[in-house]
Enzyme design. Structure first.
Site, short mmCIF file in Angstrom:
data_model
loop_
_atom_site.label_atom_id
_atom_site.label_comp_id
_atom_site.label_asym_id
_atom_site.label_seq_id
_atom_site.Cartn_x
_atom_site.Cartn_y
_atom_site.Cartn_z
N TYR A 24 -3.29 -4.72 -0.49
CA TYR A 24 -2.03 -5.42 -0.33
C TYR A 24 -2.60 -6.48 -1.25
CZ TYR A 24 -1.14 -2.17 3.01
OH TYR A 24 -0.63 -0.49 3.54
N ASP A 36 -3.13 -0.10 8.47
CA ASP A 36 -1.45 0.16 8.56
C ASP A 36 -1.21 1.15 8.69
OD1 ASP A 36 1.03 -0.20 7.57
OD2 ASP A 36 0.94 -0.66 5.24
N LYS A 53 -14.81 3.18 4.36
CA LYS A 53 -14.62 5.10 3.80
C LYS A 53 -16.25 4.65 2.46
CE LYS A 53 -13.08 8.27 1.63
NZ LYS A 53 -13.38 9.73 2.37
N ASP A 106 0.00 3.78 12.75
CA ASP A 106 1.14 4.41 12.30
C ASP A 106 1.13 6.22 12.68
OD1 ASP A 106 3.04 2.28 11.05
OD2 ASP A 106 3.91 3.62 10.07
N ASP A 146 -11.06 8.93 6.82
CA ASP A 146 -10.68 10.39 6.74
C ASP A 146 -10.97 10.90 8.23
OD1 ASP A 146 -12.95 10.16 6.13
OD2 ASP A 146 -12.78 11.87 4.90
C1 LIG Z 1 5.50 -2.89 4.80
C2 LIG Z 1 4.02 -3.51 5.13
C3 LIG Z 1 3.51 -4.45 4.09
C4 LIG Z 1 4.15 -3.60 6.02
C5 LIG Z 1 3.85 -2.21 7.08
O1 LIG Z 1 3.27 -1.52 7.28
C6 LIG Z 1 2.80 -3.13 8.53
O2 LIG Z 1 2.61 -4.12 8.59
O3 LIG Z 1 2.82 -1.70 9.11
MG LIG Z 2 3.21 -0.36 8.17
#
Ligand SMILES: CC(C)CC(=O)C(=O)O
Ligand SMILES: [Mg+2]
Ligand SMILES: NC(=O)C1=CN([C@@H]2O[C@H](COP(=O)(O)OP(=O)(O)OC[C@H]3O[C@@H](n4cnc5c(N)ncnc54)[C@H](O)[C@@H]3O)[C@@H](O)[C@H]2O)C=CC1
Length: 357
Positions: free
Chosen positions: A143, A246, A190, A250, A222
């Site tokens: 990032y 990240d 990884k 999710d 993975d």
């Molecule tokens: C838009 C990303 C840089 C941020 C993200 O997905 C997160 O921090 O979970």
């Molecule tokens: Mg995110």
């Protein structure tokens, strides 16, 4: 009784809607426990670009530095998501905030409220008791590395880079946290393919002997994606790089029932920033249906971590629990057994939480 200054940074989309509810909860806590919380607001993301041309104006950054804590919403707008050529983007504001404030550790607790066992698409018997604490490294990795185009724009690159000290400081935070929990640490990388992951694993292996009471395992990312769904209870503390953290969190939000349930704390060298893990959710913006519990639970993390207010933080978590026990839900966490009159919008479920404070 304490006096604290909190900066509210709603950002874009549902960030505006959920942060307003999180702030009301902080207000109620101050009144109940006799604290004085003062507030200011600052711009970030698309709203900041519209107002100033800059996704993180200097004025916002200055206000963040001067605050005792920040309650942040989300950034993002479809205008940029659908225009890969846009040079100025809302997400740049978020990344700059994290870098400038030195927020290298993003704590993402994945805790399932028992009442939401039926809300997940994972079977209840696999889920019951799941309780994971992710440490996502937040200021390094792909990032933040150099990125660009070459060959007349036909080739793109993003450089992933980690230095030893960056891995070590997040790893130590994760080891320390594991000590206070079930004493298990899973480091995710990884390392079979990626050089930054090999450095990551080397650093974890080097410092692990300093924490002999913590059982360490290494998993590839993975396999971790699969194990989180197959057997979420096998995890206690997980530490991983920015990109992997990240994506995996999710995924892990489904253990807690919804993205709308996951709070986070971004901490490091300066002011702590407390934020739901979700984004600006264009698909539901303006409909009044966004789940504000992630923002409310982020406020609970703020009280605990930045202000050391344990009782206040627990009061917030308990209020959320009481609302769920009373059967109230937002749309994203309502399974088919929930009657329609118990499915509330953003403000209404926030009002129920306030009643229990
Ligand atoms: C838009 C990303 C840089 C941020 C993200 O997905 C997160 O921090 O979970
Ligand atoms: Mg995110
Ligand atoms: N921390 C941040 O500011 C983040 C910003 N983004 C940005 O947000 C925008 C949208 O990205 P998406 O990939 O759609 O991710 P998202 O997290 O905004 O939404 C993903 C899905 O989860 C649902 N959802 C998210 N939060 C919810 C809530 N509180 N209550 C109910 N449902 C909820 C959304 O409706 C959507 O279906 C993009 O511009 C992206 O760059 C994405 C992730 C994090």
């Amino acid at each position: 009784m304490a006096t604290k200054h909190i900066l509210i940074v709603p950002g874009d989309g549902i960030g505006q809607e959920v942060t307003a509810v999180g702030k009301k909860v902080l207000d109620k806590i101050a009144a109940k426990f006799g604290h004085t919380f003062t507030y200011d607001e600052a711009l970030i993301g698309h709203v900041a670009i519209e107002a100033t041309g800059n996704p993180l104006p200097d004025e916002s950054l200055e206000k963040m530095r001067k605050s005792d804590a920040v309650l942040f919403g989300a950034v993002g707008h479809p205008k940029y998501d659908n225009d890969p050529s846009a040079k100025v983007r809302p997400e740049q504001g978020l990344l700059k905030m994290r870098k400038e404030l030195g927020l290298y550790a993003n704590l993402r607790p994945i805790k399932l409220f028992d009442e939401l066992l039926g809300a997940s698409s994972i079977k209840p018997e696999i889920l019951k008791g799941a309780d994971i604490l992710f440490f996502r490294e937040l200021t390094g990795d792909i990032y933040f590395g150099e990125k660009g185009r070459k060959n007349d724009g036909d080739t793109a690159y993003d450089i992933a880079e980690y230095s030893r000290y960056e891995v070590e400081r997040i790893a130590r935070k994760a080891f320390e946290a594991a000590r206070t929990r079930r004493k298990k640490l899973c480091s995710v990388d990884k390392a079979n393919v990626i050089e930054t992951s090999r450095l990551w694993r080397e650093v974890i292996q080097k410092i692990a002997p300093e924490y002999p009471d913590v059982e360490v395992e290494h998993q590839f990312v993975d396999a971790t994606a699969m194990l989180l769904i197959k057997d979420p209870r096998r995890f206690d503390v997980v530490v991983t790089a920015n990109l992997f953290g990240d994506i995996l969190t999710d995924e892990a939000s489904q253990i807690a029932g919804s993205m709308g349930m996951l709070a986070s704390a971004s901490v490091g060298d300066g002011t702590g920033v407390y934020e739901p893990i979700h984004g600006s959710a264009h698909d539901i913006t303006g409909k009044g249906v966004a789940n504000p519990l992630a923002s409310i639970l982020s406020a609970a993390l703020l009280l605990d971590i930045s202000f050391g207010m344990k009782a206040e933080s627990e009061a917030v978590i308990n209020a959320v629990d009481q609302v769920l026990k009373a059967g109230f839900r937002t749309r994203d966490i309502a399974d088919q057994q929930i009657p329609a009159d118990k499915i509330l919008g953003t403000e209404a479920i926030g009002a129920e939480v306030l009643k229990h404070l």
